[in-house]
Design a protein around this motif. Structure first.
Motif, mmCIF file in Angstrom:
data_model
loop_
_atom_site.group_PDB
_atom_site.id
_atom_site.type_symbol
_atom_site.label_atom_id
_atom_site.label_comp_id
_atom_site.label_asym_id
_atom_site.label_seq_id
_atom_site.Cartn_x
_atom_site.Cartn_y
_atom_site.Cartn_z
ATOM 1 N N GLY A 259 -32.150 31.385 0.276
ATOM 2 C CA GLY A 259 -32.750 31.203 1.593
ATOM 3 C C GLY A 259 -33.114 29.753 1.865
ATOM 4 O O GLY A 259 -32.890 29.235 2.965
ATOM 5 N N ILE A 260 -33.645 29.094 0.851
ATOM 6 C CA ILE A 260 -33.993 27.677 0.990
ATOM 7 C C ILE A 260 -32.738 26.840 1.172
ATOM 8 O O ILE A 260 -32.687 25.951 2.032
ATOM 9 N N ALA A 261 -31.718 27.121 0.379
ATOM 10 C CA ALA A 261 -30.462 26.373 0.505
ATOM 11 C C ALA A 261 -29.854 26.572 1.887
ATOM 12 O O ALA A 261 -29.399 25.607 2.516
ATOM 13 N N ASP A 262 -29.869 27.800 2.376
ATOM 14 C CA ASP A 262 -29.331 28.079 3.711
ATOM 15 C C ASP A 262 -30.122 27.332 4.786
ATOM 16 O O ASP A 262 -29.545 26.746 5.708
ATOM 17 N N ALA A 263 -31.447 27.353 4.668
ATOM 18 C CA ALA A 263 -32.281 26.672 5.660
ATOM 19 C C ALA A 263 -32.076 25.158 5.618
ATOM 20 O O ALA A 263 -32.015 24.505 6.655
ATOM 21 N N ALA A 264 -31.960 24.603 4.412
ATOM 22 C CA ALA A 264 -31.739 23.163 4.286
ATOM 23 C C ALA A 264 -30.384 22.765 4.872
ATOM 24 O O ALA A 264 -30.271 21.740 5.560
ATOM 25 N N MET A 265 -29.380 23.570 4.623
ATOM 26 C CA MET A 265 -28.060 23.275 5.182
ATOM 27 C C MET A 265 -28.064 23.428 6.703
ATOM 28 O O MET A 265 -27.431 22.636 7.413
ATOM 29 N N ALA A 266 -28.772 24.411 7.207
ATOM 30 C CA ALA A 266 -28.869 24.585 8.658
ATOM 31 C C ALA A 266 -29.578 23.387 9.285
ATOM 32 O O ALA A 266 -29.200 22.923 10.372
ATOM 33 N N GLU A 267 -30.586 22.866 8.601
ATOM 34 C CA GLU A 267 -31.316 21.686 9.100
ATOM 35 C C GLU A 267 -30.379 20.487 9.171
ATOM 36 O O GLU A 267 -30.329 19.784 10.178
ATOM 37 N N ALA A 268 -29.627 20.265 8.101
ATOM 38 C CA ALA A 268 -28.681 19.149 8.099
ATOM 39 C C ALA A 268 -27.589 19.373 9.144
ATOM 40 O O ALA A 268 -27.201 18.440 9.864
ATOM 41 N N SER A 269 -27.117 20.598 9.258
ATOM 42 C CA SER A 269 -26.073 20.906 10.237
ATOM 43 C C SER A 269 -26.558 20.703 11.666
ATOM 44 O O SER A 269 -25.769 20.348 12.536
#
Length: 182
Positions: A43-53
């Motif tokens: 979940g953290i990895a997904d959220a971090a990638m969404a933030e960068a995206s």
């Protein structure tokens, strides 16, 4: 077999059954904890990638960040949009910190996020937002950021960063002639 022997055997079998049950339950709890950690990490990895995206996929937001980081000025509506991005970003870090305090992240995983969070507070935009909105975050996260900002201030790094914070001073900068792109 006498009734006493049968009773003793039954008690031994009962004790063994309880021990096996406890061991089985302990294993199930351990596996459940590992699954919960894995889900939290994903979940953290997904959220971090969404933030960068959100920056990569939105040229307008990327331009606002670049303008801010490179020392340019923003219109009030642009500043507002950037502040909303900062709020979302800090909320992500608050969640990561929460997961760490609950044992869902290993110390080295948190250390990487903490380093990045500290770098963000070298940027003026994060400090401007924090000074007006810190009450929107949990007391534990407020304490963490307060300590972090104090360290940055005492080292002269609080809110002083520009493009160099983003990595070696070359993000968004054209390459020097003759440099290799690999």
């Amino acid at each position: 077999m006498s009734p006493d022997v049968i009773s003793l055997v039954a008690e031994i079998v009962g004790v063994v059954a309880v021990i096996v049950s406890v061991l089985y339950l302990a294993n199930q709890v351990r596996q459940g904890t590992e699954v919960a950690r894995s889900v939290a990490r994903q979940g953290i990895a997904d959220a971090a990638m969404a933030e960068a995206s959100s920056v990569v996929d939105n040229p307008e937001l990327a331009k606002l960040l670049y303008t801010e980081i490179s020392g340019g000025s923003l219109e009030p509506h642009e500043e507002y949009r950037l502040q909303l991005f900062v709020f979302r970003s800090l909320r992500l870090y608050e969640n990561v910190h929460y997961q760490f305090t609950r044992g869902m992240l290993e110390p080295e995983e948190w250390a990487a996020f903490r380093t990045n969070l500290e770098l963000l507070f070298e940027l003026n935009v994060y400090n401007r937002f924090w000074l007006g909105q810190e009450r929107l975050f949990t007391p534990l996260f407020q304490e963490l950021v307060g300590e972090m900002r104090s360290r940055l201030e005492s080292s002269g790094r609080l809110g002083t960063g520009g493009m160099e914070v983003m990595g070696e001073g070359n993000w968004g900068q054209p390459k020097s002639p003759g440099t290799d792109s690999t």
